[in-house]
Design an enzyme around this catalytic site. Structure first.
Site, short mmCIF file in Angstrom:
data_model
loop_
_atom_site.label_atom_id
_atom_site.label_comp_id
_atom_site.label_asym_id
_atom_site.label_seq_id
_atom_site.Cartn_x
_atom_site.Cartn_y
_atom_site.Cartn_z
N GLU A 39 0.94 -1.24 0.05
CA GLU A 39 0.21 -0.03 -0.17
C GLU A 39 0.72 1.42 0.02
O GLU A 39 0.47 2.33 -0.68
CB GLU A 39 -0.89 -0.11 1.23
CG GLU A 39 -2.25 -1.08 1.20
CD GLU A 39 -2.87 -1.05 -0.12
OE1 GLU A 39 -2.81 -0.12 -0.71
OE2 GLU A 39 -3.70 -2.23 -0.42
N TYR B 217 -6.77 6.11 3.66
CA TYR B 217 -6.71 4.95 2.91
C TYR B 217 -6.10 3.83 3.17
O TYR B 217 -6.67 2.68 3.12
CB TYR B 217 -6.27 5.40 1.13
CG TYR B 217 -6.11 4.24 0.45
CD1 TYR B 217 -7.00 3.38 -0.11
CD2 TYR B 217 -4.70 3.57 0.26
CE1 TYR B 217 -6.95 2.28 -0.67
CE2 TYR B 217 -4.48 2.59 -0.35
CZ TYR B 217 -5.73 1.72 -1.08
OH TYR B 217 -5.51 0.52 -1.53
N ASP C 41 -10.18 4.75 -2.44
CA ASP C 41 -9.15 5.34 -3.18
C ASP C 41 -9.48 6.13 -4.44
O ASP C 41 -10.93 6.19 -4.73
CB ASP C 41 -8.18 4.24 -3.73
CG ASP C 41 -8.93 3.32 -5.17
OD1 ASP C 41 -9.81 3.45 -4.83
OD2 ASP C 41 -7.88 2.90 -5.56
N CYS D 171 -13.86 1.30 -15.46
CA CYS D 171 -14.39 2.91 -15.34
C CYS D 171 -13.20 4.11 -15.06
O CYS D 171 -13.04 4.70 -14.10
CB CYS D 171 -15.25 2.96 -14.08
SG CYS D 171 -16.31 4.29 -13.83
N CYS E 2 -17.42 1.52 -20.84
CA CYS E 2 -18.78 1.11 -20.43
C CYS E 2 -19.42 0.01 -21.36
O CYS E 2 -20.20 -0.64 -20.91
CB CYS E 2 -19.54 2.31 -20.83
SG CYS E 2 -19.04 3.87 -20.01
N CYS F 186 -18.79 -2.70 -18.72
CA CYS F 186 -19.18 -2.51 -17.52
C CYS F 186 -20.31 -3.34 -17.10
O CYS F 186 -21.43 -3.23 -17.31
CB CYS F 186 -19.53 -0.96 -17.17
SG CYS F 186 -19.66 -0.62 -15.57
N CYS G 288 -26.14 2.88 -13.86
CA CYS G 288 -25.18 3.83 -13.70
C CYS G 288 -25.78 5.18 -13.94
O CYS G 288 -26.36 5.43 -15.05
CB CYS G 288 -24.00 3.74 -14.64
SG CYS G 288 -22.71 5.14 -14.77
#
Length: 291
Positions: free
Chosen positions: A37, A120, A138, A192, A199, A202, A208
């Site tokens: 991280e 985060y 995030d 995305c 899309c 997606c 959406c």
DNA sequence: TAATCGTGGAG
DNA sequence: TCTCCAAGATT
């Protein structure tokens, strides 16, 4: 309501399609998660993977890193960028050794108290390493929320209320909540995306808000990153690169940024590096931090 | 709160 | 070639 259905689609989608990444292997461990991280803060996944494996091979535990010098950490960090992170990761390792018996803490507030660990990273460790139920937000999940929930092209600047919003999207069970957190990030990273969302593939396009609004491409009002060429950051980067390449030997201060065009900026870059503790003076020489 | 902090790959 | 921006944190 929409929030519930989003998880109903994304959790199975993630389980079926998520990429295999080192930190997603079962039993990867909290230390590995914490290191990953740190490295992933503003550095793309593809660049992190090889550096992470080398790091964990050299320092498999917090104690191992805490026993090394900050200079070694900064050198091992190599060209990952934002070398303060290497310094902070080293400090966090020392704090884990001294305050937590060498065990990466599980409690979010204890994680937050570690150097270089923010909203985060603290929750990412608690959720992905320990399996607890918290919102992990995030840049990818913020973009998914902006589009799918609010119908906006771009997210606003990061804000703590993002955590509450993500909380409202999480399924009840800890294990599903962890997957949902990861799924939002995964969707934002592979589908995305910031510049050209896909899309057509997606899994949540039919729920959406942005698609429903006709996928308008509005301007991004967030402040743009400052120009790098000729910046203090570039100057600092050149100094650290020279010191990493020379390590463990120091260099004369006069040997740093010898051909830099702006002497005042050179002085400013060096001063800020001293200030940050990324370099330290030794007579006419300059070292990476030895302790 | 807004500015600052590296590096390199993708479009 | 050049712009964008990437699993953020700190002050």
């Amino acid at each position: 309501m929409r929030s519930r259905r989003l998880a109903d689609v994304l959790v199975p989608w993630y389980r079926q399609t998520a990429r295999e990444l080192p930190w997603r292997r079962s039993g990867f461990g909290a230390w590995g998660t914490l290191v990953s991280e740190f490295m992933l803060q503003q550095t793309p996944v593809a660049r992190v993977i090889p550096m992470l494996e080398a790091w964990l091979e050299r320092w498999p535990t917090p104690d191992a890193l805490a026993g090394a010098s900050p200079a070694e950490a900064v050198t091992q960090w190599a060209n990952l960028g934002y070398p303060r992170r290497a310094l902070w990761l080293h400090r966090a390792a020392v704090e884990i050794r001294d305050r937590h018996d060498g065990v990466v803490p599980r409690d979010v507030d204890e994680l937050l108290s570690l150097t270089g660990v923010g909203d985060y990273t603290a929750r990412a460790v608690a959720v992905f390493a320990y399996g607890d139920r918290h919102p992990v937000v995030d840049t990818n999940s913020r973009r998914v929320i902006a589009r799918a929930i609010h119908g906006r092209t771009h997210p606003d600047a990061a804000h703590r209320r993002d955590l509450d919003e993500m909380s409202g999207l999480l399924p009840h069970a800890d294990i599903d909540a962890a997957v949902m957190n990861a799924a939002m990030m995964e969707l934002g990273q592979v589908v995305c995306t910031a510049r050209s969302p896909r899309c057509d593939v997606c899994p949540v396009r039919d729920m959406c808000a942005w698609v429903a609004a006709g996928s308008p491409w509005t301007a991004d009002t967030r402040r743009k990153q400052a120009r790098y060429e000729g910046s203090d950051r570039q100057a600092r980067g050149l100094v650290l690169k020279a010191l990493r390449d020379a390590a463990p030997d120091p260099l004369p201060e006069e040997a740093l940024l010898t051909s830099w065009h702006d002497p005042r900026q050179r002085d400013r870059a060096l001063a800020s590096l001293y200030d940050d503790g990324l370099i330290e003076p030794d007579g006419d020489l300059v070292h990476l931090p030895r302790r």
